[in-house]
Design a protein around this motif. Structure first.
Motif, PDB file in Angstrom:
ATOM      1  N   GLN A  77       0.824  -1.222   0.000  1.00 50.79           N
ATOM      2  CA  GLN A  77       0.000   0.000   0.000  1.00 50.79           C
ATOM      3  C   GLN A  77       0.851   1.261   0.000  1.00 50.79           C
ATOM      4  O   GLN A  77       0.488   2.261  -0.598  1.00 50.79           O
ATOM      5  N   GLU A  78       1.989   1.205   0.680  1.00 54.09           N
ATOM      6  CA  GLU A  78       2.853   2.393   0.729  1.00 54.09           C
ATOM      7  C   GLU A  78       3.815   2.442  -0.460  1.00 54.09           C
ATOM      8  O   GLU A  78       4.743   3.247  -0.478  1.00 54.09           O
ATOM      9  N   GLU A  79       3.574   1.520  -1.422  1.00 59.63           N
ATOM     10  CA  GLU A  79       4.378   1.463  -2.650  1.00 59.63           C
ATOM     11  C   GLU A  79       5.867   1.319  -2.370  1.00 59.63           C
ATOM     12  O   GLU A  79       6.717   1.972  -2.982  1.00 59.63           O
ATOM     13  N   ILE A  80       6.145   0.469  -1.387  1.00 64.77           N
ATOM     14  CA  ILE A  80       7.531   0.150  -1.050  1.00 64.77           C
ATOM     15  C   ILE A  80       7.823  -1.232  -1.632  1.00 64.77           C
ATOM     16  O   ILE A  80       7.303  -2.223  -1.144  1.00 64.77           O
ATOM     17  N   PRO A  81       8.612  -1.296  -2.707  1.00 66.68           N
ATOM     18  CA  PRO A  81       8.884  -2.613  -3.296  1.00 66.68           C
ATOM     19  C   PRO A  81       9.766  -3.423  -2.359  1.00 66.68           C
ATOM     20  O   PRO A  81      10.788  -2.921  -1.889  1.00 66.68           O
ATOM     21  N   TYR A  82       9.370  -4.637  -2.053  1.00 65.19           N
ATOM     22  CA  TYR A  82      10.124  -5.419  -1.076  1.00 65.19           C
ATOM     23  C   TYR A  82      10.258  -6.845  -1.573  1.00 65.19           C
ATOM     24  O   TYR A  82       9.294  -7.597  -1.601  1.00 65.19           O
ATOM     25  N   ARG A  83      11.458  -7.216  -1.987  1.00 66.73           N
ATOM     26  CA  ARG A  83      11.727  -8.598  -2.362  1.00 66.73           C
ATOM     27  C   ARG A  83      12.871  -9.073  -1.503  1.00 66.73           C
ATOM     28  O   ARG A  83      14.029  -8.717  -1.767  1.00 66.73           O
ATOM     29  N   GLY A  84      12.546  -9.829  -0.491  1.00 67.27           N
ATOM     30  CA  GLY A  84      13.628 -10.282   0.372  1.00 67.27           C
ATOM     31  C   GLY A  84      13.086 -10.795   1.687  1.00 67.27           C
ATOM     32  O   GLY A  84      11.894 -11.112   1.807  1.00 67.27           O
ATOM     33  N   PHE A  85      13.972 -10.848   2.659  1.00 66.07           N
ATOM     34  CA  PHE A  85      13.601 -11.373   3.966  1.00 66.07           C
ATOM     35  C   PHE A  85      13.111 -10.240   4.866  1.00 66.07           C
ATOM     36  O   PHE A  85      13.666  -9.139   4.842  1.00 66.07           O
ATOM     37  N   ILE A  86      12.084 -10.523   5.655  1.00 64.83           N
ATOM     38  CA  ILE A  86      11.708  -9.636   6.762  1.00 64.83           C
ATOM     39  C   ILE A  86      11.887 -10.456   8.035  1.00 64.83           C
ATOM     40  O   ILE A  86      11.308 -11.536   8.150  1.00 64.83           O
ATOM     41  N   PHE A  87      12.701  -9.946   8.913  1.00 64.45           N
ATOM     42  CA  PHE A  87      12.962 -10.615  10.198  1.00 64.45           C
ATOM     43  C   PHE A  87      12.155  -9.825  11.217  1.00 64.45           C
ATOM     44  O   PHE A  87      12.344  -8.630  11.363  1.00 64.45           O
ATOM     45  N   ILE A  88      11.208 -10.504  11.850  1.00 66.91           N
ATOM     46  CA  ILE A  88      10.346  -9.824  12.808  1.00 66.91           C
ATOM     47  C   ILE A  88      10.737 -10.283  14.213  1.00 66.91           C
ATOM     48  O   ILE A  88      10.610 -11.463  14.538  1.00 66.91           O
ATOM     49  N   GLY A  89      11.252  -9.352  15.007  1.00 64.88           N
ATOM     50  CA  GLY A  89      11.568  -9.639  16.405  1.00 64.88           C
ATOM     51  C   GLY A  89      10.297  -9.422  17.209  1.00 64.88           C
ATOM     52  O   GLY A  89       9.723  -8.334  17.200  1.00 64.88           O
ATOM     53  N   LEU A  90       9.817 -10.471  17.904  1.00 66.37           N
ATOM     54  CA  LEU A  90       8.527 -10.412  18.591  1.00 66.37           C
ATOM     55  C   LEU A  90       8.688 -10.611  20.077  1.00 66.37           C
ATOM     56  O   LEU A  90       9.619 -11.276  20.519  1.00 66.37           O
ATOM     57  N   MET A  91       7.751 -10.073  20.833  1.00 67.13           N
ATOM     58  CA  MET A  91       7.637 -10.423  22.240  1.00 67.13           C
ATOM     59  C   MET A  91       6.318 -11.174  22.401  1.00 67.13           C
ATOM     60  O   MET A  91       5.277 -10.715  21.919  1.00 67.13           O
ATOM     61  N   ASN A  92       6.376 -12.330  23.040  1.00 63.79           N
ATOM     62  CA  ASN A  92       5.162 -13.062  23.378  1.00 63.79           C
ATOM     63  C   ASN A  92       4.700 -12.550  24.746  1.00 63.79           C
ATOM     64  O   ASN A  92       5.277 -12.877  25.772  1.00 63.79           O
ATOM     65  N   VAL A  93       3.672 -11.686  24.726  1.00 65.30           N
ATOM     66  CA  VAL A  93       3.160 -11.118  25.976  1.00 65.30           C
ATOM     67  C   VAL A  93       1.871 -11.867  26.318  1.00 65.30           C
ATOM     68  O   VAL A  93       0.836 -11.649  25.675  1.00 65.30           O
ATOM     69  N   ASN A  94       1.951 -12.788  27.256  1.00 68.47           N
ATOM     70  CA  ASN A  94       0.796 -13.601  27.664  1.00 68.47           C
ATOM     71  C   ASN A  94       0.060 -14.221  26.488  1.00 68.47           C
ATOM     72  O   ASN A  94      -1.170 -14.185  26.417  1.00 68.47           O
TER      73      ASN A  94
END
Ligand code: AMP
Ligand code: GLY
Length: 429
Positions: free
Chosen positions: A271-288
């Motif tokens: 939607q923001e017209e950001i071309p993205y071909r590759g890896f996205i690494f998402i650092g998450l916190m599991n909160v309950n």
């Protein structure tokens, strides 16, 4: 986009992540010859190391044209944030060559904390509440701090080699941290803006997504161990070990991750017209039991790659929307052997003994080089030792057997990788 005849591939980077990529890429029937710039003593076994920095774009251009490279895979964040993909897209002789990695605009997910927090807010992606402040806004930043309760989370906006996050327990130290970033130039330009956010209590998890901008696949998740000391104590490092898969990331939790985080991220980029071909690494916190995003990175993790890639037995040769991953059902663990003194000062150039005594573990080189025909230490993180087994304990046996056998002066490794996850297992049984 890809040809069916084998072609030459270039991989940028020099760590354990790149050794794991080099091993997988060179095993593909599509790989004619692999070049690694600059690589290390381990990647040399899978292709040709070329002594070029990943951010020296003109030298990379010459190499790509000279060696008829038809695919480029980017390991670290620096070249992405500096626009290596844009450099290829803007050059008439390089434009047609696929590069695995986002353009500069997409790499802002990692390169600017303020951008990534704003992105999450715009797309309703769960993350810690925050505000950001610039150089002239010290008073506003301190006022905001005083409305929060400890511990405080203060982040330099830009890339700071994993060191730009402060988590002080007292308001006084938090205020000093903000002043150091905005007034004293600690972290240089990276600290010209700061993000101050709510502290999220919970257990961390790394999730990896490979996307072509529309479709995506989620790779096996991993947990990494960032602190130097056992029991998660002492300063932060690049990562001291990793485990995959992660027991608490069950199908319910991963369903929430996909619906609330992965889908809105991929759709939001489009939607923001950001071309993205590759890896996205998402650092998450599991909160309950609910996932919150701590950070995005525009690349794979290190040492997470050293457990995730060896679990991918085969990647079907199809477009991403039709691709299925064949995941090894075992658990993989990696234990990082580091130079004594890391993440502070340490010496390099020590000979590494008994590298052939690793048993069933895979030895990924992280910071090594060849000197007079032998492998010597050449960085803080030296070797990533990846073991496999039915469950964490069995995999760790292989990793630790290798860590005990291999030796170099002042070597150190954490002896408690994966231990917290094993006790989680027990308590839910
Ligand atoms: P980052 O560079 O954003 O990944 O932050 C480095 C580390 O700081 C993370 O891996 C977390 O352990 C911790 N951290 C960052 N943000 C938060 C937060 N909002 N709440 C709790 N811990 C955090
Ligand atoms: N292991 C964390 C990172 O690669 O940033």
């Amino acid at each position: 986009m890809f040809q069916s005849v084998p072609y030459n591939i270039l991989l940028l980077g020099s760590g354990g992540r790149e050794h794991a990529f080099a091993r997988s890429l060179s095993a593909s029937p599509r790989c004619k010859h692999l070049f690694i710039a600059p690589g290390n003593a381990g990647t040399a076994a899978h292709g040709s190391n070329v002594s070029i920095s990943p951010t020296d774009f003109p030298a990379i251009r010459d190499l790509v044209l000279r060696e008829d490279i038809q695919l480029v895979v980017i390991g670290p964040e620096d070249p992405l944030v500096q626009g290596v993909v844009d450099y290829f897209r803007e050059d008439s002789e390089l434009r047609h060559i696929p590069v695995i990695g986002p353009t500069r605009s997409g790499a802002r997910l990692e390169g600017s904390k303020e951008f990534s927090k704003g992105f999450m807010q715009r797309h309703g992606i769960p993350t810690a509440a925050y505000k950001s402040f610039g150089k002239g806004e010290v008073k506003e930043a301190l006022d905001f701090l005083s409305t929060l309760s400890p511990p405080y989370v203060i982040k330099a906006d830009g890339l700071a080699a994993g060191k730009g996050v402060l988590i002080p327990d007292t308001l006084q130290v938090a205020e000093e941290g903000v002043r150091e970033m905005l007034e004293s130039g600690r972290f240089g330009q990276a600290g010209d803006r700061v993000v101050i956010e709510e502290f999220l209590p919970g257990i961390e998890l790394s999730v990896f997504v490979l996307t072509d901008g529309r479709n995506y696949i989620i790779l096996p998740e991993a947990k990494d161990y960032k602190r130097i000391g056992e029991g998660d104590t002492g300063p932060n490092t690049g990562g001291m070990g990793a485990v995959s898969p992660v027991p608490f990331a069950d199908s319910d939790f991963m369903h929430k991750v996909e619906e609330c985080i992965v889908k809105p991220t991929v759709i939001g980029l489009d939607q923001e017209e950001i071309p993205y071909r590759g890896f996205i690494f998402i650092g998450l916190m599991n909160v309950n039991g609910d996932p919150f995003v701590i950070e995005y990175n525009c690349r794979m993790g290190d040492p997470e790659t050293e457990v995730v890639l060896p679990l991918l037995e085969a990647v079907a040769e199809q477009r991403l929307d039709r691709m299925e991953l064949d995941v090894d059902p075992r658990t993989a663990t990696t234990v990082m052997m580091v130079s004594g003194g890391y993440p502070g000062n340490y010496d390099k150039g020590f000979g590494i003994r008994k590298l052939d005594q690793a048993g069933d573990a895979i030895v990924f080189h992280a910071g090594t080089t060849m000197q007079d025909g032998s492998v010597v230490t050449n960085g803080g993180r030296v070797l990533a030792l990846t073991g496999f087994g039915v469950g964490i304990a069995e995999a760790l046996e292989q990793s630790y057997a290798a860590a005990k056998a291999i030796d170099f002066d002042y070597a150190y490794y954490r002896r408690d990788i994966g231990r917290d996850l094993m006790s989680v297992n027990h308590s839910t049984e």
